[in-house]
Design a protein around this motif. Structure first.
Motif, PDB file in Angstrom:
ATOM      1  N   ALA A 140      50.603 -16.606   8.074  1.00 38.19           N
ATOM      2  CA  ALA A 140      49.256 -16.339   8.030  1.00 38.19           C
ATOM      3  C   ALA A 140      49.009 -15.273   7.244  1.00 38.19           C
ATOM      4  CB  ALA A 140      48.971 -15.747   9.459  1.00 38.19           C
ATOM      5  N   GLU A 141      50.074 -14.337   6.898  1.00 35.55           N
ATOM      6  CA  GLU A 141      50.234 -13.357   5.989  1.00 35.55           C
ATOM      7  C   GLU A 141      50.321 -13.941   4.697  1.00 35.55           C
ATOM      8  OE1 GLU A 141      51.541 -13.282   8.776  1.00 35.55           O
ATOM      9  OE2 GLU A 141      51.453 -11.249   9.596  1.00 35.55           O
ATOM     10  N   ALA A 142      51.037 -14.796   4.375  1.00 37.87           N
ATOM     11  CA  ALA A 142      51.331 -15.572   3.035  1.00 37.87           C
ATOM     12  C   ALA A 142      50.147 -16.260   2.701  1.00 37.87           C
ATOM     13  CB  ALA A 142      52.519 -16.739   3.193  1.00 37.87           C
ATOM     14  N   ARG A 143      49.302 -16.755   3.591  1.00 38.28           N
ATOM     15  CA  ARG A 143      48.017 -17.334   3.068  1.00 38.28           C
ATOM     16  C   ARG A 143      46.937 -16.387   2.859  1.00 38.28           C
ATOM     17  NH1 ARG A 143      48.467 -21.867   7.514  1.00 38.28           N
ATOM     18  NH2 ARG A 143      48.704 -23.691   6.398  1.00 38.28           N
ATOM     19  N   ALA A 144      47.050 -15.350   3.588  1.00 36.17           N
ATOM     20  CA  ALA A 144      45.958 -14.433   3.476  1.00 36.17           C
ATOM     21  C   ALA A 144      46.090 -13.646   1.970  1.00 36.17           C
ATOM     22  CB  ALA A 144      46.162 -13.069   4.385  1.00 36.17           C
ATOM     23  N   LEU A 145      47.708 -13.531   1.543  1.00 43.36           N
ATOM     24  CA  LEU A 145      47.804 -12.865   0.324  1.00 43.36           C
ATOM     25  C   LEU A 145      47.483 -13.879  -0.934  1.00 43.36           C
ATOM     26  CD1 LEU A 145      50.844 -10.897   1.233  1.00 43.36           C
ATOM     27  CD2 LEU A 145      48.813  -9.816   0.206  1.00 43.36           C
ATOM     28  N   ALA A 146      47.818 -15.221  -0.706  1.00 39.30           N
ATOM     29  CA  ALA A 146      48.083 -16.135  -1.808  1.00 39.30           C
ATOM     30  C   ALA A 146      46.847 -17.007  -1.799  1.00 39.30           C
ATOM     31  CB  ALA A 146      49.357 -16.942  -1.557  1.00 39.30           C
ATOM     32  N   GLY A 147      46.174 -17.367  -0.786  1.00 36.00           N
ATOM     33  CA  GLY A 147      44.968 -18.182  -0.668  1.00 36.00           C
ATOM     34  C   GLY A 147      45.374 -19.473  -1.038  1.00 36.00           C
ATOM     35  N   ASP A 148      44.567 -20.252  -1.866  1.00 36.49           N
ATOM     36  CA  ASP A 148      44.716 -21.454  -2.486  1.00 36.49           C
ATOM     37  C   ASP A 148      46.192 -21.416  -3.537  1.00 36.49           C
ATOM     38  OD1 ASP A 148      43.625 -20.411  -4.683  1.00 36.49           O
ATOM     39  OD2 ASP A 148      41.959 -21.738  -4.830  1.00 36.49           O
ATOM     40  N   ARG A 149      46.760 -20.552  -3.828  1.00 37.77           N
ATOM     41  CA  ARG A 149      47.746 -20.287  -4.585  1.00 37.77           C
ATOM     42  C   ARG A 149      49.140 -20.751  -3.673  1.00 37.77           C
ATOM     43  NH1 ARG A 149      47.309 -14.466  -6.981  1.00 37.77           N
ATOM     44  NH2 ARG A 149      46.897 -14.284  -4.682  1.00 37.77           N
ATOM     45  N   LEU A 150      48.875 -20.695  -2.391  1.00 39.44           N
ATOM     46  CA  LEU A 150      50.051 -21.007  -1.452  1.00 39.44           C
ATOM     47  C   LEU A 150      49.951 -22.543  -1.343  1.00 39.44           C
ATOM     48  CD1 LEU A 150      52.320 -19.950   0.496  1.00 39.44           C
ATOM     49  CD2 LEU A 150      50.311 -20.573   2.292  1.00 39.44           C
ATOM     50  N   VAL A 151      51.106 -23.163  -1.647  1.00 38.91           N
ATOM     51  CA  VAL A 151      51.496 -24.590  -1.290  1.00 38.91           C
ATOM     52  C   VAL A 151      52.572 -24.778  -0.261  1.00 38.91           C
ATOM     53  CG1 VAL A 151      52.084 -26.753  -2.441  1.00 38.91           C
ATOM     54  CG2 VAL A 151      51.067 -24.957  -3.766  1.00 38.91           C
ATOM     55  N   THR A 152      52.158 -25.482   0.856  1.00 38.38           N
ATOM     56  CA  THR A 152      53.241 -25.477   1.882  1.00 38.38           C
ATOM     57  C   THR A 152      53.949 -26.830   1.876  1.00 38.38           C
ATOM     58  OG1 THR A 152      51.461 -26.025   3.529  1.00 38.38           O
ATOM     59  CG2 THR A 152      51.965 -23.614   3.528  1.00 38.38           C
ATOM     60  N   TRP A 153      55.307 -26.704   2.456  1.00 41.32           N
ATOM     61  CA  TRP A 153      55.969 -28.090   2.413  1.00 41.32           C
ATOM     62  C   TRP A 153      56.713 -27.825   3.647  1.00 41.32           C
ATOM     63  CZ3 TRP A 153      55.561 -31.245  -1.786  1.00 41.32           C
ATOM     64  CH2 TRP A 153      55.029 -30.649  -2.916  1.00 41.32           C
ATOM     65  N   PHE A 154      56.192 -28.337   4.757  1.00 42.48           N
ATOM     66  CA  PHE A 154      56.841 -28.494   6.064  1.00 42.48           C
ATOM     67  C   PHE A 154      57.207 -29.939   6.337  1.00 42.48           C
ATOM     68  CE2 PHE A 154      53.501 -24.778   6.609  1.00 42.48           C
ATOM     69  CZ  PHE A 154      54.475 -24.062   6.286  1.00 42.48           C
ATOM     70  N   GLY A 155      58.181 -30.014   7.445  1.00 44.58           N
ATOM     71  CA  GLY A 155      58.666 -31.154   7.792  1.00 44.58           C
ATOM     72  C   GLY A 155      59.020 -32.189   6.720  1.00 44.58           C
ATOM     73  N   ALA A 156      58.423 -33.513   6.958  1.00 44.08           N
ATOM     74  CA  ALA A 156      59.005 -34.340   5.854  1.00 44.08           C
ATOM     75  C   ALA A 156      58.623 -34.187   4.440  1.00 44.08           C
ATOM     76  CB  ALA A 156      58.557 -35.814   6.593  1.00 44.08           C
ATOM     77  N   ARG A 157      57.508 -33.514   4.451  1.00 43.84           N
ATOM     78  CA  ARG A 157      56.863 -33.236   2.929  1.00 43.84           C
ATOM     79  C   ARG A 157      57.970 -32.358   2.414  1.00 43.84           C
ATOM     80  NH1 ARG A 157      52.240 -32.131  -0.089  1.00 43.84           N
ATOM     81  NH2 ARG A 157      52.239 -29.736  -0.187  1.00 43.84           N
ATOM     82  N   ARG A 158      58.773 -33.001   1.447  1.00 48.76           N
ATOM     83  CA  ARG A 158      59.761 -32.141   0.778  1.00 48.76           C
ATOM     84  C   ARG A 158      59.406 -31.758  -0.562  1.00 48.76           C
ATOM     85  NH1 ARG A 158      64.756 -32.531   3.175  1.00 48.76           N
ATOM     86  NH2 ARG A 158      64.374 -32.393   5.462  1.00 48.76           N
ATOM     87  N   LEU A 159      59.496 -30.479  -1.154  1.00 43.91           N
ATOM     88  CA  LEU A 159      59.350 -30.205  -2.524  1.00 43.91           C
ATOM     89  C   LEU A 159      60.381 -30.648  -3.226  1.00 43.91           C
ATOM     90  CD1 LEU A 159      58.040 -28.363  -4.647  1.00 43.91           C
ATOM     91  CD2 LEU A 159      59.491 -26.386  -3.749  1.00 43.91           C
TER      92      LEU A 159
END
Ligand code: FES
Length: 299
Positions: A140-159
């Motif tokens: 939540a803190e990362a989202r609040a700071l980065a907004g749409d500049r945050l890209v998440t890669w969770f579970g099977a979605r691999r960077l």
């Protein structure tokens, strides 16, 4: 500095965030984003932790602790009101001067140094990798700071790090903080980047048994001429400690960059996770790295 635990909260099943304040003053020393502090725990061991809060907030620091071993268990059980010692902020990692654009990759608890770097940055993309959203600390803190500049890669979605860093655009700097496997992949993916544009940080180093194991070697101390033998089952750091000339150490797993020793001659077998290729030509980390034959050290 004496600090006191002012508050504590679990942010995932394995990560506890401690809010610490100076025990005698209203404010803590200033720091730049990405800094860490070394905490001395009640049993005397020292551990490095990123300061995960905004540098503009001078009255308290947030420190996120992943439960993954002896020291972290102590911090998970520490009650509010307990006292610790913290060093002044250490600045081995942070926003690169003169960079126009920043591409950051965080793995799990590796999000922490970026949280204090984000407030100062405009052109930044932060990639956050974790097993799941529930296991992504301080999301939540990362989202609040980065907004749409945050890209998440969770579970099977691999960077795909190789694809992300395929082009080394002038002015762009690459950063990574996460577990050893992610850092190794990051290093491979940015091998063709200029050394000064690549930055990494981790506090999760080799396990103690792995850190001490390897071939025997010797070190010659340039200032005294003394020669010390490092046996196969001991680290250089342990041998230097016995001789009373060890550098400061923290993680003792090759991750934090504290136990630097200058190397004057010889072949070093580097096993750390923190030195750049340029620095490896001059220094070694005494807790994990070894020599082939004899090394000459500036000690
Ligand atoms: S003590 Fe952390 S790298 Fe050696």
């Amino acid at each position: 500095m004496p600090v006191v635990v002012a508050a504590a909260r679990m942010v995932t099943a394995r990560v506890r965030v401690l809010t610490v304040r100076h025990a005698r003053r209203d404010t803590l020393p200033p720091f730049r984003g990405g800094a860490h502090t070394l905490l001395t725990l009640p049993d005397g061991t020292r551990r490095a932790y990123s300061i995960a809060s905004d540098p503009a907030r001078a009255e308290a620091w947030d420190i996120a602790v992943l439960r993954e071993g002896h020291g972290s268990t102590i911090l998970h059980e520490l009650p509010v009101g307990a006292r610790l010692h913290a060093t002044h902020p250490q600045h081995g990692f942070g926003v690169a001067d003169g960079a126009a654009r920043h591409v950051m990759v965080a793995g799990g608890i590796g999000i922490t140094p970026f949280l204090s770097m984000l407030p100062a940055l405009a052109d930044v993309t932060l990639h956050f990798c974790a097993r799941s959203a529930a296991e992504a600390p301080l999301l939540a803190e990362a989202r609040a700071l980065a907004g749409d500049r945050l890209v998440t890669w969770f579970g099977a979605r691999r960077l795909d790090l190789a694809a992300l860093f395929a082009d080394a655009a002038p002015g762009t700097h690459a950063y990574c903080c996460g577990p050893a496997r992610m850092l190794a992949a990051f290093r491979d993916a940015t091998a063709h980047w200029p050394d000064e544009a690549v930055h990494s940080e981790t506090f999760l180093g080799l396990a103690p048994e792995a850190a001490a194991a390897g071939e025997a070697f010797t070190v010659r101390l340039a200032r005294s001429g003394e020669v010390l033998a490092v046996p196969a089952n001991r680290s250089l750091l342990a041998v230097l400690r016995e001789a009373g000339i060890a550098p400061e150490a923290s993680c003792e797993g090759g991750a934090c960059g504290t136990c630097t020793v200058q190397v004057l001659a010889g072949t070093v077998l580097h096993r750390d996770l923190c030195l750049s290729a340029a620095k490896r030509s001059r220094v070694m980390m005494a807790c994990v790295s070894r020599g082939a034959g004899e090394l000459v050290l500036d000690l």
